[in-house]
Write an enzyme that holds these catalytic residues in place. Structure first.
Site, PDB file in Angstrom:
ATOM      1  N   ASN A   9      -0.037  31.439  14.892  1.00 12.08           N
ATOM      2  CA  ASN A   9      -0.121  32.831  15.353  1.00 12.08           C
ATOM      3  C   ASN A   9       0.372  33.716  14.216  1.00 12.08           C
ATOM      4  OD1 ASN A   9       0.062  35.304  16.624  1.00 12.08           O
ATOM      5  ND2 ASN A   9       1.902  34.775  17.810  1.00 12.08           N
ATOM      6  N   LYS A  11       0.349  36.887  14.015  1.00  9.30           N
ATOM      7  CA  LYS A  11       0.845  38.202  14.458  1.00  9.30           C
ATOM      8  C   LYS A  11       0.206  39.308  13.608  1.00  9.30           C
ATOM      9  CE  LYS A  11       5.052  35.886  15.732  1.00  9.30           C
ATOM     10  NZ  LYS A  11       6.394  36.027  16.261  1.00  9.30           N
ATOM     11  N   HIS A  98       2.017  36.529  25.215  1.00 12.36           N
ATOM     12  CA  HIS A  98       3.060  36.294  24.201  1.00 12.36           C
ATOM     13  C   HIS A  98       4.245  37.200  24.540  1.00 12.36           C
ATOM     14  CE1 HIS A  98       5.184  36.185  20.392  1.00 12.36           C
ATOM     15  NE2 HIS A  98       4.497  35.100  20.106  1.00 12.36           N
ATOM     16  N   GLU A 170       7.703  29.229  25.047  1.00  8.90           N
ATOM     17  CA  GLU A 170       8.328  29.882  23.887  1.00  8.90           C
ATOM     18  C   GLU A 170       9.586  30.623  24.328  1.00  8.90           C
ATOM     19  OE1 GLU A 170       5.382  30.598  20.515  1.00  8.90           O
ATOM     20  OE2 GLU A 170       5.245  32.309  21.849  1.00  8.90           O
ATOM     21  N   GLY A 176      10.944  33.784  15.996  1.00  8.08           N
ATOM     22  CA  GLY A 176      11.192  34.572  14.793  1.00  8.08           C
ATOM     23  C   GLY A 176      12.663  34.689  14.436  1.00  8.08           C
ATOM     24  N   SER A 216      10.351  29.251  16.211  1.00  9.29           N
ATOM     25  CA  SER A 216      10.944  28.788  14.946  1.00  9.29           C
ATOM     26  C   SER A 216      10.616  27.336  14.612  1.00  9.29           C
ATOM     27  CB  SER A 216      12.462  29.025  14.941  1.00  9.29           C
ATOM     28  OG  SER A 216      12.721  30.407  15.033  1.00  9.29           O
TER      29      SER A 216
HETATM   30  C1  PEP Z   1       5.243  32.886  17.820  1.00 12.98           C
HETATM   31  O1  PEP Z   1       4.827  33.862  17.233  1.00 12.98           O
HETATM   32  O2  PEP Z   1       4.696  32.547  18.860  1.00 12.98           O
HETATM   33  C2  PEP Z   1       6.379  32.158  17.263  1.00 12.98           C
HETATM   34  C3  PEP Z   1       6.798  31.102  17.895  1.00 12.98           C
HETATM   35  O3  PEP Z   1       6.927  32.628  16.097  1.00 12.98           O
HETATM   36  P1  PEP Z   1       7.948  31.820  15.105  1.00 12.98           P
HETATM   37  O4  PEP Z   1       7.364  30.462  14.896  1.00 12.98           O
HETATM   38  O5  PEP Z   1       7.969  32.641  13.870  1.00 12.98           O
HETATM   39  O6  PEP Z   1       9.265  31.744  15.806  1.00 12.98           O
END
Ligand code: PEP
Length: 253
Positions: A9, A11, A98, A170, A176, A216
């Site tokens: 993803n 973003k 999300h 998540e 992040g 992460s």
């Molecule tokens: C995400 O954008 O769904 C995500 C899990 O981001 P990150 O891996 O950067 O934590």
């Protein structure tokens, strides 16, 4: 056996030039030839990079996905992008719910459910995100929150529909932040989600649904997370922007 799926993803990152560079490097990378053939890889660039990505992926097994979609089919909805537009670009997956969309754009379980049903009607795969905040985890409300979200986002779905969805767990506090859920914490919630899905359908259906972990994920923690029985793949943010780290995460399965 459930399909393993690793989804990037991006973003609001990577315009056309960066997208070109990424896919040229990814497709040329010989390590990608050696990945488990039962595994599906998908990248979700921002809308404006989808056309470029779509052209570069024409002869590839890597799937293309979008980060969101309008719940409406077409018409006067300024700024929105419809499912048919994404289908024209050969998107196969669409992320919905999300936590950033829930948080900044006030998306509710009910809206996410409507989007997911629309996506299924168009024969694409919704990747439906759920996850608790740090406050909720610390107040011991994780299961309660996840239960409410799961029941809300899969409302009115038949068993046949459920077989075509992907769930992404998540935890908001791990997105992040560099702070991932431990493999034990993640596995506990994944198992709980599978139990909720069994209650809503049956064991055959729930055992077939891929549940991804996101928050992460990086090359350093991917292996241990990937070894958990109910973790069927990853939704990766930051670490999907660099070819090497993304490939190394894919290789953890
Ligand atoms: C995400 O954008 O769904 C995500 C899990 O981001 P990150 O891996 O950067 O934590």
């Amino acid at each position: 056996m459930r399909t393993k799926l690793v989804v990037g993803n991006w973003k609001m990152n990577s315009g056309i030039e960066e997208t070109k560079n990424f896919f040229e490097n990814l497709i040329e990378n010989s390590s990608l030839q050696n990945i488990n053939h039962l595994m599906q890889v998908c990248i979700c660039p921002p809308f404006t990079s989808l056309n470029t990505a779509s052209q570069l992926l024409q002869n590839s097994t890597i799937a293309l996905g979008a980060q969101d979609v309008s719940v409406n089919e077409n018409g006067a909805f300024t700024g929105e992008v419809s499912i048919s537009m994404l289908k024209e670009l050969k998107c196969q997956f669409i992320i919905v719910g999300h936590s950033e969309r829930r948080m900044y754009f006030k998306e509710t379980d009910s809206l996410i459910n409507k989007k997911a049903i629309k996506i299924l009607e168009h024969k694409l795969t919704p990747i439906i995100c759920v996850g608790e905040t740090l406050e909720q985890r610390e107040a011991d409300e994780t299961n309660e929150v996840i239960k409410e979200q799961i029941n809300g986002v899969i409302e009115n779905m038949s068993n046949e529909d459920l077989l075509k969805i992907v769930i992404a767990y998540e935890p908001v506090w791990a997105i992040g932040t560099g702070k991932n859920a431990t493999s034990k914490q993640a596995e506990e919630v994944h198992l709980f989600i599978r139990k909720l899905l069994t209650i809503k359908s049956n064991i055959n259906v729930s055992e077939s649904i891929s549940i991804l972990y996101g928050g992460s994920v990086k090359p350093e923690n991917a292996k241990e997370l990937s070894e958990q029985e109910n973790i069927d793949g990853f939704l990766v943010g930051g670490a999907s922007l660099k070819v090497n780290s993304f490939i190394s995460i894919i290789q953890s399965f």
